[in-house]
Design an enzyme around this catalytic site. Structure first.
Site, PDB file in Angstrom:
ATOM      1  N   LYS A  54       7.251 -46.967  31.008  1.00  0.00           N
ATOM      2  CA  LYS A  54       7.739 -46.016  30.095  1.00  0.00           C
ATOM      3  C   LYS A  54       8.452 -46.744  29.198  1.00  0.00           C
ATOM      4  CE  LYS A  54       8.397 -42.441  34.010  1.00  0.00           C
ATOM      5  NZ  LYS A  54       9.429 -42.010  35.144  1.00  0.00           N
ATOM      6  N   GLN A  98      15.060 -42.584  37.579  1.00  0.00           N
ATOM      7  CA  GLN A  98      13.721 -42.443  38.202  1.00  0.00           C
ATOM      8  C   GLN A  98      13.607 -42.394  39.974  1.00  0.00           C
ATOM      9  OE1 GLN A  98      10.711 -43.691  36.793  1.00  0.00           O
ATOM     10  NE2 GLN A  98       9.757 -43.103  38.593  1.00  0.00           N
ATOM     11  N   ASP A 121      13.305 -35.129  31.559  1.00  0.00           N
ATOM     12  CA  ASP A 121      12.282 -34.613  32.882  1.00  0.00           C
ATOM     13  C   ASP A 121      12.143 -33.382  32.989  1.00  0.00           C
ATOM     14  OD1 ASP A 121      10.912 -36.823  33.968  1.00  0.00           O
ATOM     15  OD2 ASP A 121      12.444 -37.387  35.256  1.00  0.00           O
TER      16      ASP A 121
END
Ligand code: NAP
Length: 299
Positions: A54, A98, A121
């Site tokens: 990422k 995460q 997200d």
């Protein structure tokens, strides 16, 4: 019939190119650099690999990347203090934590702490609710990526029968909502669905997100259907000792003889997820500044 292979790797590169172009325009025309912050708790090796990918891709498209690595025993209070700071930081337009996080932390509470306007997200209850009500929010990255692949492959999906196998909040439910917005007739199948093969056979668009290797056989697929395989199962490589191999939820060999188009595993849906994370960050940045959003990168 031998299916068209939908090349997610190539498509994701195209999405990253569009994101990079928009980032350049934001910098030159408005002096704004979109920023993505990733919070990693603990030292899970798989998570570290994802976070590194990422970071690399964020920098490659010209955005600012902020990494916050916290110890595995971090308290909820200390984690929330980091998230609150990122929520208040105007140079940060997207925040993600995460997952998985260590057991003493509650993922739902962590997501709820992130400002929904920065929840790139798309996992918060606010963003799920906005999607369900057909309002503008941020959409979970993997379903958004599948939608982009389907739009590119099919174009107008209106009236098509779509079956999504899997009903997780992360994927199945938002995918079904997106297909409904495209005016598909949507069925969500799950572990209690009766005659799953029969249900799948009705689908013009079949999306499998279960996590059971090669569960969907060729004779479950309607001739000419578009098949999107989201599942990822890692197995020991049959020919290379010590190596592993990824399998999807769809038995590719038989399904690709029947389908009109199909995503492979790997190289199908997988690469779209980070590309859509970057797309969501640039979208969040544009919204924060009241600027035009990039076309084709949102639901
Ligand atoms: P999940 O939360 O475990 O959900 C799995 C879903 O599959 C559940 O709704 C479950 O039904 C359903 N299911 C389980 N066994 C079934 C069966 N025998 N028949 C029909 N449905 C069944 O998983 P997820 O997070 O949605 O992820 C699904 C898969 O997609 C995983 O392999 C994951 O690794 C992959 N994935 C990939 C990406 C990516 O490519 N970047 C992103 C997200 C997910 P119940 O609800 O009834 O239990």
């Amino acid at each position: 019939m031998t299916a068209t292979i939908i090349d997610g790797k190539e498509f994701a590169a195209r999405v990253r190119g569009q994101v990079a172009d928009h980032v350049t325009r934001l910098k030159t025309d408005h002096g704004i650099t979109p920023g993505l912050a990733v919070v990693l708790v603990g030292e899970d090796p798989a998570s570290e690999v994802y976070v590194a990918a990422k970071h690399r891709q964020t920098v490659e498209v010209g955005m600012a990347s902020f990494e916050h690595k916290l110890p595995a025993d971090v308290t909820e209070e200390a984690l929330f203090a980091v998230i609150d700071k990122l929520n208040d930081d105007p140079s940060v337009h997207g925040i993600l934590c995460q997952f998985p996080v260590p057991d003493h932390l509650d993922e739902r509470r962590v997501v709820a702490r992130i400002n929904p306007a920065k929840d790139v997200d798309g996992l918060s209850v606010t963003n799920a609710g906005l999607l369900a009500s057909g309002e503008t929010g941020l959409v979970s990255c993997t379903p958004l990526g599948c939608l982009m692949l389907l739009r590119d492959e099919i174009g107008n999906m209106s009236g098509m029968d779509a079956v999504v196998v899997g009903r997780s909040n992360l994927f199945g439910k938002p995918m079904a909502q997106l297909l409904l917005q495209e005016n598909c007739t949507v069925t969500i199948a799950h572990s209690r669905t009766r005659d799953l093969a029969d249900v799948c056979r009705r689908a013009d668009i079949l999306v499998a997100a279960v996590g059971r290797a090669e569960m969907v056989q060729g004779d479950w697929v309607k001739p000419g259907a578009t098949v999107i395989d989201v599942g990822i199962t890692r197995i020991p490589h049959p020919d290379k000792p010590g190596k592993s191999k990824l399998l999807g939820d769809v038995e590719f060999a038989s399904a690709s003889e029947v389908a009109g188009a199909i995503t492979p595993v790997p190289g199908g849906v997988g690469p779209m997820t980070i590309a859509c994370l970057l797309a969501n960050t640039v979208t969040a940045c544009c919204r924060a500044h009241g600027l035009a959003e990039p076309e084709g990168l949102t639901a």
